[in-house]
Design a protein around this motif. Sequence first.
Motif, PDB file in Angstrom:
ATOM      1  N   LEU A 123       0.836  -1.207   0.000  1.00  0.00           N
ATOM      2  CA  LEU A 123       0.000   0.000   0.000  1.00  0.00           C
ATOM      3  C   LEU A 123       0.869   1.256   0.000  1.00  0.00           C
ATOM      4  N   LEU A 124       2.025   1.170   0.663  1.00  0.00           N
ATOM      5  CA  LEU A 124       2.952   2.307   0.688  1.00  0.00           C
ATOM      6  C   LEU A 124       3.469   2.621  -0.718  1.00  0.00           C
ATOM      7  N   SER A 125       3.669   1.579  -1.516  1.00  0.00           N
ATOM      8  CA  SER A 125       4.201   1.787  -2.864  1.00  0.00           C
ATOM      9  C   SER A 125       3.182   2.449  -3.792  1.00  0.00           C
ATOM     10  N   TYR A 126       1.885   2.443  -3.405  1.00  0.00           N
ATOM     11  CA  TYR A 126       0.859   3.062  -4.247  1.00  0.00           C
ATOM     12  C   TYR A 126       0.902   4.589  -4.189  1.00  0.00           C
ATOM     13  N   TYR A 127       1.368   5.138  -3.083  1.00  0.00           N
ATOM     14  CA  TYR A 127       1.245   6.588  -2.867  1.00  0.00           C
ATOM     15  C   TYR A 127       2.487   7.089  -2.142  1.00  0.00           C
ATOM     16  N   LEU A 128       3.617   7.015  -2.804  1.00  0.00           N
ATOM     17  CA  LEU A 128       4.901   7.322  -2.169  1.00  0.00           C
ATOM     18  C   LEU A 128       5.206   8.818  -2.204  1.00  0.00           C
ATOM     19  N   ASN A 129       5.800   9.283  -1.121  1.00  0.00           N
ATOM     20  CA  ASN A 129       6.398  10.617  -1.082  1.00  0.00           C
ATOM     21  C   ASN A 129       7.908  10.405  -0.951  1.00  0.00           C
ATOM     22  N   TYR A 130       8.639  10.565  -2.043  1.00  0.00           N
ATOM     23  CA  TYR A 130      10.035  10.125  -2.107  1.00  0.00           C
ATOM     24  C   TYR A 130      10.930  10.866  -1.115  1.00  0.00           C
ATOM     25  N   ASN A 131      10.786  12.173  -1.005  1.00  0.00           N
ATOM     26  CA  ASN A 131      11.629  12.934  -0.077  1.00  0.00           C
ATOM     27  C   ASN A 131      11.403  12.499   1.363  1.00  0.00           C
ATOM     28  N   TYR A 132      10.146  12.259   1.698  1.00  0.00           N
ATOM     29  CA  TYR A 132       9.800  11.782   3.045  1.00  0.00           C
ATOM     30  C   TYR A 132      10.361  10.389   3.282  1.00  0.00           C
TER      31      TYR A 132
ATOM     32  N   ILE B 251      14.067   6.162   5.612  1.00  0.00           N
ATOM     33  CA  ILE B 251      15.090   5.123   5.393  1.00  0.00           C
ATOM     34  C   ILE B 251      16.305   5.379   6.273  1.00  0.00           C
ATOM     35  N   ILE B 252      16.771   6.621   6.317  1.00  0.00           N
ATOM     36  CA  ILE B 252      17.938   6.959   7.138  1.00  0.00           C
ATOM     37  C   ILE B 252      17.645   6.734   8.620  1.00  0.00           C
TER      38      ILE B 252
ATOM     39  N   PHE C  83      22.218   0.396  -7.189  1.00  0.00           N
ATOM     40  CA  PHE C  83      21.206   1.339  -7.693  1.00  0.00           C
ATOM     41  C   PHE C  83      21.393   2.720  -7.073  1.00  0.00           C
ATOM     42  N   MET C  84      21.657   2.767  -5.756  1.00  0.00           N
ATOM     43  CA  MET C  84      21.831   4.064  -5.088  1.00  0.00           C
ATOM     44  C   MET C  84      23.053   4.806  -5.620  1.00  0.00           C
ATOM     45  N   LEU C  85      24.125   4.082  -5.893  1.00  0.00           N
ATOM     46  CA  LEU C  85      25.328   4.734  -6.419  1.00  0.00           C
ATOM     47  C   LEU C  85      25.116   5.233  -7.846  1.00  0.00           C
ATOM     48  N   MET C  86      24.340   4.494  -8.636  1.00  0.00           N
ATOM     49  CA  MET C  86      24.062   4.940 -10.003  1.00  0.00           C
ATOM     50  C   MET C  86      23.154   6.166 -10.031  1.00  0.00           C
ATOM     51  N   ASN C  87      22.355   6.348  -8.985  1.00  0.00           N
ATOM     52  CA  ASN C  87      21.433   7.481  -8.911  1.00  0.00           C
ATOM     53  C   ASN C  87      21.927   8.577  -7.971  1.00  0.00           C
ATOM     54  N   ASN C  88      23.219   8.547  -7.674  1.00  0.00           N
ATOM     55  CA  ASN C  88      23.881   9.605  -6.885  1.00  0.00           C
ATOM     56  C   ASN C  88      23.307   9.756  -5.470  1.00  0.00           C
ATOM     57  N   LEU C  89      22.840   8.658  -4.894  1.00  0.00           N
ATOM     58  CA  LEU C  89      22.359   8.681  -3.508  1.00  0.00           C
ATOM     59  C   LEU C  89      23.505   8.243  -2.590  1.00  0.00           C
ATOM     60  N   PHE C  90      24.570   9.014  -2.586  1.00  0.00           N
ATOM     61  CA  PHE C  90      25.790   8.598  -1.894  1.00  0.00           C
ATOM     62  C   PHE C  90      25.624   8.651  -0.377  1.00  0.00           C
ATOM     63  N   ILE C  91      24.948   9.678   0.121  1.00  0.00           N
ATOM     64  CA  ILE C  91      24.808   9.844   1.579  1.00  0.00           C
ATOM     65  C   ILE C  91      23.972   8.719   2.166  1.00  0.00           C
ATOM     66  N   ILE C  92      22.841   8.416   1.513  1.00  0.00           N
ATOM     67  CA  ILE C  92      21.968   7.341   2.011  1.00  0.00           C
ATOM     68  C   ILE C  92      22.685   5.998   1.955  1.00  0.00           C
ATOM     69  N   SER C  93      23.404   5.733   0.859  1.00  0.00           N
ATOM     70  CA  SER C  93      24.121   4.459   0.746  1.00  0.00           C
ATOM     71  C   SER C  93      25.213   4.346   1.807  1.00  0.00           C
ATOM     72  N   PHE C  94      25.907   5.450   2.087  1.00  0.00           N
ATOM     73  CA  PHE C  94      26.954   5.434   3.114  1.00  0.00           C
ATOM     74  C   PHE C  94      26.354   5.145   4.494  1.00  0.00           C
TER      75      PHE C  94
END
Length: 337
Positions: A140-149, A154-155, A264-275
Motif C-alpha cells: 500500500l505504501l508503494s501506491y502513494y509514495l512521497n520520495y523525499n519523506y 530510510i535513514i 542502484f543508489m550509487l548509479m542514482n547519486n544517492l551517496f549519503i543514504i548508501s553510506f
Amino acid sequence: MYFHINSNKMFFYFMLMFSSLISISSNSWFGCWIGLEINLLSFIPLISNSFNMMSSEASLKYFLTQSIASINFLFTIIMKMIFFKNFEYNNMISIMINSSLLMKMGAVPFHFWFPNVVEGLSWMNNFILMTWQKIAPMILLSYYLNYNYMYIIIILNAIIGAIGGFNQTSLRKLLAFSSINNLGWMIMSILISENLWMFYLILYSLLISMMCFIFNMFNMFYMNQLYNSNMNYSIKFFFLINFLSLGGLPPFIGFFPKWIIINFMLMNNLFIISFILIMMSLIMLFFYIRIIYSSFMFNYMKLKWMKIFIKNKFIYIINFISLISFSGLILSTFFFY
C-alpha cells in the motif's frame, strides 16, 4: 519443541493471510482499510494468551497502536476525497498516508510499540509480525509514495535499528531492532522495484524463519542461554551463519539483495543514504559477531545433564538451507558480470 498450530487457530491464520490479500488486491482505499482491519482483528486472538501476562500486555499494545494507525489512515482517505481536486494538499495527504502505514509496520519514528510487543510474543508470532504483517502496508505504501519523506524514513530506520541494538540481552529485542534496520533496506528496495522488494522479503523471511525455529526449539530468549547451551557445534555453526547472512556479510546470500540496492543508489547519486545504510549494517554485524564470538569462544561451565539432544529431523533441512547462504557471492558475481 516445535511450532504447534491449534486447530481452533487455523481459522485466524487463514483470515490473517486472506485479509492481506484483500488489502493488496483492492481497487479502492476503503477496501485496503477494510483488509487492514480484518488483519488486525485476526492477529489479536493469535497473540493474546490469558495465561501469560506479557502476551496479554503485548496484544493490548498492538491493538491500541494499530487502531490509532487505522484511524489516521481512514481520516486521511476522507481528506483525500474532499481535497481531491486541490493539488496543494497532495503532498500533506501523501505524508499522512505514508505515516499511517509506517506506524502499522513499526517503522521509525513510529516504532515505539514494536520492541515492547515483540518482547511479549512467542517465536511463531514474532516471525509472523516481522514478515507477513509487513507485506500489506509495504505494498500500500508503494501506491502513494512521497520520495523525499521516504528518504528521511530510510535513514532514520537504519540509524535507530543499529543504535537500538546496543546493550540488548534479549534475543527478541535484538531481532526487533534488526527488523527495523532491515525495514530501511526494504523501503529502499520498494522505491527501486517491487520485484527487488519481493526478493529481499523472501530472503529475509527465510533467514528469520530458521532463527525463530531454532530459538523456539531450544526455548531460548536471552543471550546467556545461547552461550550456555550444549547444542552440537556443527548445528551451532550453521545456525550462526544465518546471523552473518542477516547482517549482510559479503560471502553470504543476505548480501546479494543489499548489493543490488547499493548499486542502484550509487548509479542514482544517492551517496549519503548508501553510506549511512552501509555503516549501520556494519554496526549490526558487530552485534551478531559479538554473539557468535561469545557462544564459540567463551569457556562457560556446562552441566552434563543439560545436554541437548535433537530428534527433530527438520534441523537438518535448516543446516542444508544454511549451506545455501554460502552461494551469495557466486550468485552476485554471475548477476553483475
